[in-house]
Each structure stands twice: as C-alpha cells, then as structure tokens.
Design a protein around this motif. Sequence first.
Motif, PDB file in Angstrom:
ATOM      1  N   THR A   3      -2.318  -5.796   6.165  1.00  0.00           N
ATOM      2  CA  THR A   3      -0.950  -6.319   6.151  1.00  0.00           C
ATOM      3  C   THR A   3      -0.537  -7.010   7.433  1.00  0.00           C
ATOM      4  O   THR A   3       0.523  -7.636   7.476  1.00  0.00           O
ATOM      5  CB  THR A   3       0.065  -5.197   5.882  1.00  0.00           C
ATOM      6  OG1 THR A   3       0.106  -4.319   7.018  1.00  0.00           O
ATOM      7  CG2 THR A   3      -0.273  -4.432   4.623  1.00  0.00           C
ATOM      8  N   PHE A  61      -2.702  -1.559   8.761  1.00  0.00           N
ATOM      9  CA  PHE A  61      -1.532  -2.202   9.342  1.00  0.00           C
ATOM     10  C   PHE A  61      -1.807  -2.661  10.768  1.00  0.00           C
ATOM     11  O   PHE A  61      -2.697  -2.144  11.428  1.00  0.00           O
ATOM     12  CB  PHE A  61      -0.361  -1.213   9.343  1.00  0.00           C
ATOM     13  CG  PHE A  61      -0.198  -0.483   8.047  1.00  0.00           C
ATOM     14  CD1 PHE A  61       0.162  -1.162   6.896  1.00  0.00           C
ATOM     15  CD2 PHE A  61      -0.427   0.876   7.958  1.00  0.00           C
ATOM     16  CE1 PHE A  61       0.309  -0.506   5.689  1.00  0.00           C
ATOM     17  CE2 PHE A  61      -0.279   1.554   6.754  1.00  0.00           C
ATOM     18  CZ  PHE A  61       0.082   0.863   5.621  1.00  0.00           C
ATOM     19  N   LEU A  76       3.407  -7.680  -1.197  1.00  0.00           N
ATOM     20  CA  LEU A  76       2.330  -6.751  -0.848  1.00  0.00           C
ATOM     21  C   LEU A  76       2.418  -5.461  -1.663  1.00  0.00           C
ATOM     22  O   LEU A  76       1.406  -4.916  -2.092  1.00  0.00           O
ATOM     23  CB  LEU A  76       2.374  -6.436   0.653  1.00  0.00           C
ATOM     24  CG  LEU A  76       2.069  -7.617   1.575  1.00  0.00           C
ATOM     25  CD1 LEU A  76       2.352  -7.244   3.020  1.00  0.00           C
ATOM     26  CD2 LEU A  76       0.632  -8.083   1.401  1.00  0.00           C
ATOM     27  N   ALA A  97      -4.709   0.621   2.762  1.00  0.00           N
ATOM     28  CA  ALA A  97      -3.952  -0.409   3.478  1.00  0.00           C
ATOM     29  C   ALA A  97      -4.077  -0.169   4.976  1.00  0.00           C
ATOM     30  O   ALA A  97      -3.931   0.964   5.453  1.00  0.00           O
ATOM     31  CB  ALA A  97      -2.481  -0.395   3.070  1.00  0.00           C
ATOM     32  N   LEU A  99       3.355   1.844  -0.657  1.00  0.00           N
ATOM     33  CA  LEU A  99       4.122   0.625  -0.378  1.00  0.00           C
ATOM     34  C   LEU A  99       5.303   0.490  -1.330  1.00  0.00           C
ATOM     35  O   LEU A  99       6.417   0.154  -0.913  1.00  0.00           O
ATOM     36  CB  LEU A  99       3.228  -0.604  -0.491  1.00  0.00           C
ATOM     37  CG  LEU A  99       2.296  -0.847   0.685  1.00  0.00           C
ATOM     38  CD1 LEU A  99       1.181  -1.796   0.293  1.00  0.00           C
ATOM     39  CD2 LEU A  99       3.066  -1.388   1.857  1.00  0.00           C
TER      40      LEU A  99
END
Length: 71
Positions: free
Chosen positions: A4, A46, A36, A44, A60
């Motif tokens: 992300t 970050f 997203l 995921a 999310l």
Amino acid sequence: MLFTGDAVAASPVDGRVMLGVFHVDRDRAVASFRRLAGLEAEVACFGHGDAVTAGAGDALRASGRTYGAVG
C-alpha cells in the motif's frame, strides 16, 4: 499480496489498519483506501507499521468503515 505504500498504515500502538497520514487531500486518500479495501488481499504490507499477514482485505474493509470508505 498488497503493497500500500503510504496510503494505508498500521498503528504503532495497537497494529490496527488505518488511513495513511502522509496525504494532502483527504478525499483522495479515502478514495484510494476504498479501492485498496475492495481487493481480496490475504497479506498487506504498509509504508509504516507491521504487515497484516492474514485476512488483510477484511482488516482494510473493517478499518475503512471508520472513514466512511467502505459500505
């Protein structure tokens, strides 16, 4: 697997997924978060904070509801 960048972060306090803080246009940031969150990612990563290693899409979407980003 979803990367992300700074659009999404994990809280350093409790690890919860949150909207990234490095943006200048909140509406666009929430729109990016919404896109997203619509993905079916299991993992995921970050730009800031620890990765979510299971059920990332669900995490999310749950967080996105806080911002009105996900129905």
